[in-house]
Scaffold this active site. Structure first.
Site, PDB file in Angstrom:
ATOM      1  N   GLU A 160       0.829  -1.214   0.000  1.00 31.87           N
ATOM      2  CA  GLU A 160       0.000   0.000   0.000  1.00 31.87           C
ATOM      3  C   GLU A 160       0.861   1.260   0.000  1.00 31.87           C
ATOM      4  O   GLU A 160       0.560   2.228  -0.674  1.00 31.87           O
ATOM      5  CB  GLU A 160      -0.963   0.015   1.201  1.00 31.87           C
ATOM      6  CG  GLU A 160      -2.076  -1.011   1.097  1.00 31.87           C
ATOM      7  CD  GLU A 160      -2.917  -0.845  -0.180  1.00 31.87           C
ATOM      8  OE1 GLU A 160      -3.012   0.267  -0.706  1.00 31.87           O
ATOM      9  OE2 GLU A 160      -3.466  -1.854  -0.657  1.00 31.87           O
ATOM     10  N   LEU A 174      11.467   4.973  -7.311  1.00 27.62           N
ATOM     11  CA  LEU A 174      10.035   4.928  -7.011  1.00 27.62           C
ATOM     12  C   LEU A 174       9.496   6.319  -6.648  1.00 27.62           C
ATOM     13  O   LEU A 174       8.287   6.549  -6.665  1.00 27.62           O
ATOM     14  CB  LEU A 174       9.790   3.941  -5.862  1.00 27.62           C
ATOM     15  CG  LEU A 174       8.434   3.274  -5.701  1.00 27.62           C
ATOM     16  CD1 LEU A 174       7.890   2.740  -6.998  1.00 27.62           C
ATOM     17  CD2 LEU A 174       8.517   2.153  -4.686  1.00 27.62           C
ATOM     18  N   GLY A 175      10.401   7.258  -6.352  1.00 29.47           N
ATOM     19  CA  GLY A 175      10.002   8.648  -6.086  1.00 29.47           C
ATOM     20  C   GLY A 175       9.360   8.835  -4.715  1.00 29.47           C
ATOM     21  O   GLY A 175       9.190   7.878  -3.959  1.00 29.47           O
ATOM     22  N   TYR A 176       9.013  10.084  -4.420  1.00 28.76           N
ATOM     23  CA  TYR A 176       8.424  10.437  -3.121  1.00 28.76           C
ATOM     24  C   TYR A 176       9.166   9.726  -1.980  1.00 28.76           C
ATOM     25  O   TYR A 176       8.623   8.851  -1.304  1.00 28.76           O
ATOM     26  CB  TYR A 176       6.935  10.078  -3.079  1.00 28.76           C
ATOM     27  CG  TYR A 176       6.124  10.766  -4.143  1.00 28.76           C
ATOM     28  CD1 TYR A 176       5.655  12.067  -3.945  1.00 28.76           C
ATOM     29  CD2 TYR A 176       5.850  10.148  -5.351  1.00 28.76           C
ATOM     30  CE1 TYR A 176       4.914  12.708  -4.925  1.00 28.76           C
ATOM     31  CE2 TYR A 176       5.126  10.791  -6.343  1.00 28.76           C
ATOM     32  CZ  TYR A 176       4.656  12.067  -6.114  1.00 28.76           C
ATOM     33  OH  TYR A 176       3.926  12.700  -7.072  1.00 28.76           O
ATOM     34  N   TYR A 215      -6.431   6.569   3.974  1.00 30.55           N
ATOM     35  CA  TYR A 215      -6.580   5.516   2.968  1.00 30.55           C
ATOM     36  C   TYR A 215      -5.826   4.242   3.386  1.00 30.55           C
ATOM     37  O   TYR A 215      -6.382   3.138   3.379  1.00 30.55           O
ATOM     38  CB  TYR A 215      -6.077   6.000   1.586  1.00 30.55           C
ATOM     39  CG  TYR A 215      -5.808   4.826   0.698  1.00 30.55           C
ATOM     40  CD1 TYR A 215      -6.863   4.145   0.100  1.00 30.55           C
ATOM     41  CD2 TYR A 215      -4.508   4.319   0.532  1.00 30.55           C
ATOM     42  CE1 TYR A 215      -6.647   3.008  -0.637  1.00 30.55           C
ATOM     43  CE2 TYR A 215      -4.277   3.186  -0.209  1.00 30.55           C
ATOM     44  CZ  TYR A 215      -5.349   2.531  -0.796  1.00 30.55           C
ATOM     45  OH  TYR A 215      -5.135   1.394  -1.507  1.00 30.55           O
ATOM     46  N   ASP A 275      -9.524   5.930  -2.488  1.00 27.52           N
ATOM     47  CA  ASP A 275      -8.319   6.382  -3.194  1.00 27.52           C
ATOM     48  C   ASP A 275      -8.774   7.031  -4.508  1.00 27.52           C
ATOM     49  O   ASP A 275      -9.971   7.251  -4.721  1.00 27.52           O
ATOM     50  CB  ASP A 275      -7.336   5.215  -3.430  1.00 27.52           C
ATOM     51  CG  ASP A 275      -7.866   4.227  -4.451  1.00 27.52           C
ATOM     52  OD1 ASP A 275      -9.062   4.275  -4.790  1.00 27.52           O
ATOM     53  OD2 ASP A 275      -7.073   3.403  -4.950  1.00 27.52           O
ATOM     54  N   CYS A 280     -17.753   1.627 -20.540  1.00 20.83           N
ATOM     55  CA  CYS A 280     -19.154   1.791 -20.116  1.00 20.83           C
ATOM     56  C   CYS A 280     -20.079   0.798 -20.829  1.00 20.83           C
ATOM     57  O   CYS A 280     -21.045   0.312 -20.242  1.00 20.83           O
ATOM     58  CB  CYS A 280     -19.627   3.209 -20.393  1.00 20.83           C
ATOM     59  SG  CYS A 280     -18.710   4.438 -19.466  1.00 20.83           S
ATOM     60  N   CYS A 313     -20.308  -2.370 -18.894  1.00 22.68           N
ATOM     61  CA  CYS A 313     -20.257  -2.180 -17.441  1.00 22.68           C
ATOM     62  C   CYS A 313     -21.510  -2.710 -16.743  1.00 22.68           C
ATOM     63  O   CYS A 313     -22.635  -2.359 -17.113  1.00 22.68           O
ATOM     64  CB  CYS A 313     -20.084  -0.694 -17.150  1.00 22.68           C
ATOM     65  SG  CYS A 313     -20.025  -0.366 -15.382  1.00 22.68           S
TER      66      CYS A 313
END
Ligand code: SF4
Length: 351
Positions: free
Chosen positions: A33, A76-78, A116, A134, A195, A198
């Protein structure tokens, strides 16, 4: 059939086979996560596999050096996510005997775990009846209920959370939450959702009113700033060079890079010369640009434009080395965690 029953039926037919879905162990669920926040599954999966192989238990992650964690995270950044991940692993391992809290309320007390992630771990690992919200869930519910309040503002978010809990199947929260997220990722996609195939089509307000492309509504908040980075790759006759660790708060905190001049405008040759003379007192024999074209790197709030300069000198003297800098041999560069922009440059031009 209820909303939940329909998406669960859809999920059983269409779900992707992903390793973190086959376990109830909160440790790999938490890892996945954190890794998948703002990251696509295809990009996050190799990192998940590398982390679970290197650190099969939370205690192993807790005992690893920060350098090793950041190195595995590279690309992976951040990076604050990796630092928080490491801090939380230490806390769970040392203060909670290796056991993750079992409720959303307690999980929210851990570093790096927001609403989250706490809902995801509580429902996937412990079957607590809390709805996850999310980006995928925002999209599905905005469209299904025809919500046109901005999902990134309080009023819109409050309404989406209310709807998310309203449609949640309290007897089956883990399956329901996984299903709605997967439904958003694969079926009710941001562009060209399916759609016509769906199962929710009949009751979907956006579809019935021809508003699918207009939802969800998001308010643009951040103005992207441009930053120029001029990196100096010093090299002396024995292939020694300088790298420095990024200090102070920021997305690249504790990562390594070459000494750098940062500015909001493209630095002139004169400015580069002045920087070298003022801050790096060594006999420079030549300077050459290493990348033919500037390297552009986009972050959510910033556009970085980087140039790398090879600065040749006879010898890098100890007295020229600043506090956060290290003298290294260029062939050892790969051992250090670096921002992806620098890693890409090294791969393309130095190896
Ligand atoms: S009908 Fe279209 S917009 Fe509505 S839930 Fe299905 S895929 Fe999404």
């Amino acid at each position: 059939m209820s909303f939940s029953a329909q998406i669960i039926a859809w999920y059983k037919l269409h779900k992707r086979d992903l390793p973190w879905r086959k376990t109830k162990d909160p440790y790999p669920i938490w890892l996945s996560e954190i890794m998948l926040q703002q990251t696509r599954v295809a990009q996050g999966l190799p990192y998940y596999l590398a982390f679970t192989e290197a650190f099969p238990k939370v205690e192993k992650l807790a005992a690893a050096s920060e350098e090793k964690v950041l190195k595995l995270w590279q690309g992976l950044g951040y990076y604050s996510r990796a630092r928080n991940l490491h801090a939380t692993a230490k806390y769970v391992s040392n203060d909670l005997n290796g056991k993750f809290p079992t409720t959303k309320k307690e999980l929210l007390g851990l570093k790096g775990i927001g609403d989250y992630t706490a809902s995801a771990i509580a429902s996937f690992a412990f079957n607590e009846a809390v709805a996850v919200v999310d980006g995928n869930v925002n999209r599905v519910l905005s469209r299904y209920f025809g919500i046109d309040l901005p999902v990134n503002e309080k009023t819109g978010q409050t309404l989406i959370k209310e709807k998310a809990n309203q449609v949640l199947d309290p007897k089956n929260p883990a399956l329901h939450n996984q299903a709605i997220m997967e439904f958003g990722a694969l079926q009710c996609k941001p562009k060209n959702p399916y759609c016509h195939l769906c199962p929710l089509q009949k009751d979907c307000v956006a579809f019935q009113q021809g508003k699918v492309d207009l939802l969800p509504v998001k308010i643009k908040k951040t103005k992207v700033q441009t930053r120029y980075l001029a990196y100096f790759i010093f090299q002396d006759e024995s292939q020694q060079s300088l790298i420095q660790q990024r200090i102070g708060k920021g997305i690249w905190e504790n990562l390594y890079e070459f000494p750098v001049l940062e500015s909001t405008q493209k630095p002139s040759q004169q400015k580069l010369q002045q920087e070298l003379e003022t801050n790096y007192k060594m006999n420079i024999s030549s300077i050459e640009k290493a990348n033919p074209k500037p390297i552009v790197h986009l972050l959510s709030h910033r556009k970085l434009i980087a140039d790398f300069y090879l600065v040749n000198t006879q010898e890098i003297q100890q007295k020229a080395i600043q506090k956060n800098q290290k003298l290294i041999n260029l062939k050892d560069l790969e051992k250090f965690p670096v921002p992806v922009l620098v890693a890409n440059f090294i791969k393309s031009y130095l190896l």
